[in-house]
Motif scaffolding. Structure first.
Motif, PDB file in Angstrom:
ATOM      1  N   ARG A 206     -32.616  28.151   4.776  1.00  0.00           N
ATOM      2  CA  ARG A 206     -31.211  28.013   5.142  1.00  0.00           C
ATOM      3  C   ARG A 206     -30.914  28.893   6.238  1.00  0.00           C
ATOM      4  O   ARG A 206     -29.892  28.509   6.956  1.00  0.00           O
ATOM      5  CB  ARG A 206     -30.478  28.435   3.862  1.00  0.00           C
ATOM      6  N   TYR A 207     -31.379  30.279   6.256  1.00  0.00           N
ATOM      7  CA  TYR A 207     -30.773  31.309   7.171  1.00  0.00           C
ATOM      8  C   TYR A 207     -31.690  31.656   8.377  1.00  0.00           C
ATOM      9  O   TYR A 207     -31.349  32.423   9.212  1.00  0.00           O
ATOM     10  CB  TYR A 207     -30.461  32.499   6.409  1.00  0.00           C
ATOM     11  N   ARG A 208     -32.693  30.527   8.559  1.00  0.00           N
ATOM     12  CA  ARG A 208     -33.708  30.956   9.906  1.00  0.00           C
ATOM     13  C   ARG A 208     -33.150  30.837  10.932  1.00  0.00           C
ATOM     14  O   ARG A 208     -33.423  31.756  11.861  1.00  0.00           O
ATOM     15  CB  ARG A 208     -34.724  29.872   9.707  1.00  0.00           C
ATOM     16  N   PHE A 209     -32.243  30.140  11.193  1.00  0.00           N
ATOM     17  CA  PHE A 209     -31.277  29.916  12.548  1.00  0.00           C
ATOM     18  C   PHE A 209     -29.840  30.716  12.471  1.00  0.00           C
ATOM     19  O   PHE A 209     -29.349  30.588  13.693  1.00  0.00           O
ATOM     20  CB  PHE A 209     -31.316  28.589  12.833  1.00  0.00           C
ATOM     21  N   VAL A 210     -29.729  31.355  11.752  1.00  0.00           N
ATOM     22  CA  VAL A 210     -28.341  31.856  11.686  1.00  0.00           C
ATOM     23  C   VAL A 210     -28.179  33.305  12.525  1.00  0.00           C
ATOM     24  O   VAL A 210     -29.389  33.931  13.142  1.00  0.00           O
ATOM     25  CB  VAL A 210     -27.994  32.452  10.106  1.00  0.00           C
ATOM     26  N   ALA A 211     -27.104  33.447  13.084  1.00  0.00           N
ATOM     27  CA  ALA A 211     -26.958  34.579  14.256  1.00  0.00           C
ATOM     28  C   ALA A 211     -26.629  35.745  13.770  1.00  0.00           C
ATOM     29  O   ALA A 211     -26.659  36.774  14.320  1.00  0.00           O
ATOM     30  CB  ALA A 211     -26.018  33.904  15.379  1.00  0.00           C
ATOM     31  N   ARG A 212     -25.433  35.497  12.577  1.00  0.00           N
ATOM     32  CA  ARG A 212     -25.093  37.025  12.219  1.00  0.00           C
ATOM     33  C   ARG A 212     -24.895  36.835  10.711  1.00  0.00           C
ATOM     34  O   ARG A 212     -24.695  35.812  10.082  1.00  0.00           O
ATOM     35  CB  ARG A 212     -23.685  37.464  12.711  1.00  0.00           C
ATOM     36  N   MET A 213     -24.917  37.950  10.108  1.00  0.00           N
ATOM     37  CA  MET A 213     -24.916  37.954   8.565  1.00  0.00           C
ATOM     38  C   MET A 213     -24.143  39.112   8.198  1.00  0.00           C
ATOM     39  O   MET A 213     -24.367  40.123   8.781  1.00  0.00           O
ATOM     40  CB  MET A 213     -26.445  37.752   7.859  1.00  0.00           C
TER      41      MET A 213
END
Length: 351
Positions: A206-213
């Protein structure tokens, strides 16, 4: 191991050290009598307040200890700014003060200087390290060995969780406890690692390509949120920021939107209950929320990583385990090697 030394399969050290944690907890619990002797000497000195000195992951362990000391011992407690000693030469009166220095290596020059200076100024000094013969142990009056064994991955995993458990056993013994609430942690840790594997894999996808967390938690779990942000930043190079749930609503929530991944640490107890309102607001702004902890099923989230329940003050020892696995999985999915993060070494020497 040097920065350029080959390590074989990427992430193999970090993976093995995450899996080793149930055994690490069992070894540490076998040493409760030794930790209780340190605690007895602390209790006899009746400190008027406590200070904690640490850097990096150990600083998050110290944040956890701050909650333990303030809640379980009812003592005021603060986190030391080492530079007030190392750069500015401050000389406060620390008579009848407890200073606990937390360091996996026990080799950081600034923590050594802070501990030596505090002892000269009258503090009772305790070193909590993974290196029994370290300079920090020699500088402190008392010491606790977390016995996690050699850690080869640059990113701390087993030494972090072992520091948490050692600090709990120390504080619990100072108040006269026997560590009974922690007795089942090895089995609960195995159940956590086994039971959360599928949900962690889904979170990686789900978060492989997320830019910020954004990582967030309340109470004891604030330490886990801080450690989660560090692990994601140092292994996956994500722009990750940690906030307490309360602080998140005091301004930073304005930057949360549909492009933000939110890792929310929610374990049963007062801290987890306080997160429900926070996540209602965050979800209302369109953020994708992954809840981790024994109360994950009770909060609004798109994805839940459930963890077995335990005493609230021990929850950070368990809830960090799937967080470590998430950091490992994301690093590998994004093409990195979490055993060798760029620009980092196992021991960081600061002053």
């Amino acid at each position: 191991m040097t920065q350029n030394e080959p390590t074989g399969e990427p992430g193999r050290h970090m993976s093995a050290e995450i899996a080793e944690q149930p055994e690490v907890f069992a070894r540490l619990l076998d040493r409760r009598t030794e930790i209780a002797e340190v605690a007895r000497q602390v209790a006899e000195r009746r400190p008027r307040f406590a200070l904690l000195a640490a850097r990096g992951s150990s600083d998050h362990a110290a944040l956890y200890a701050k909650y333990l000391i303030e809640v379980l011992l009812q003592l005021p407690c603060g986190l030391v700014s080492p530079s007030t000693t190392t750069l500015y030469g401050a000389e406060p009166d620390l008579t009848d003060v407890l200073l606990v220095s937390v360091s996996q290596s026990g080799g950081s020059p600034d923590l050594l200087e802070v501990t030596e200076a505090a002892r000269r100024r009258g503090a009772l000094t305790v070193a909590v390290t993974n290196t029994a013969d370290s300079p920090l142990n020699r500088a402190a009056e008392l010491d606790v060995d977390i016995t996690a064994g050699k850690e080869l991955a640059v990113a701390a995993t087993k030494t972090y969780s072992a520091s948490l458990l050692a600090l709990y056993l120390l504080v619990d013994a100072v108040r006269g406890g026997t560590g009974e609430a922690a007795a089942g942690l090895p089995e609960l840790a195995r159940a956590t690692l086994d039971g959360s594997a599928e949900a962690v894999e889904e979170a990686v996808r789900r978060y492989r390509f997320v830019a910020r967390m954004v990582t967030t938690g309340r109470g004891y779990s604030s330490a886990t949120a801080a450690e989660a942000a560090l692990k994601l930043a140092e292994t996956s190079y994500l722009a990750a920021r940690a906030y307490s749930g309360a602080d998140l609503l005091h301004g930073p929530v304005a930057a949360v939107d549909e492009q933000t991944g939110v890792l929310a640490i929610c374990s049963e107890g007062r801290g987890g209950a306080a997160m429900r309102e926070v996540l209602d607001v965050v979800r209302g702004r369109g953020a994708d929320v992954c809840a981790v902890g024994s109360a994950a099923a009770q909060v609004p989230a798109a994805l839940r990583v459930e963890v077995p329940a335990c005493a609230e003050e021990l929850a950070p020892v368990l809830e960090v385990l799937p967080v470590q696995r998430l950091a490992l999985g994301l690093a590998l999915a994004r093409g990195g090697d979490p055993d060798r993060p760029r620009g980092l070494a196992k021991v960081t020497r600061t002053r």
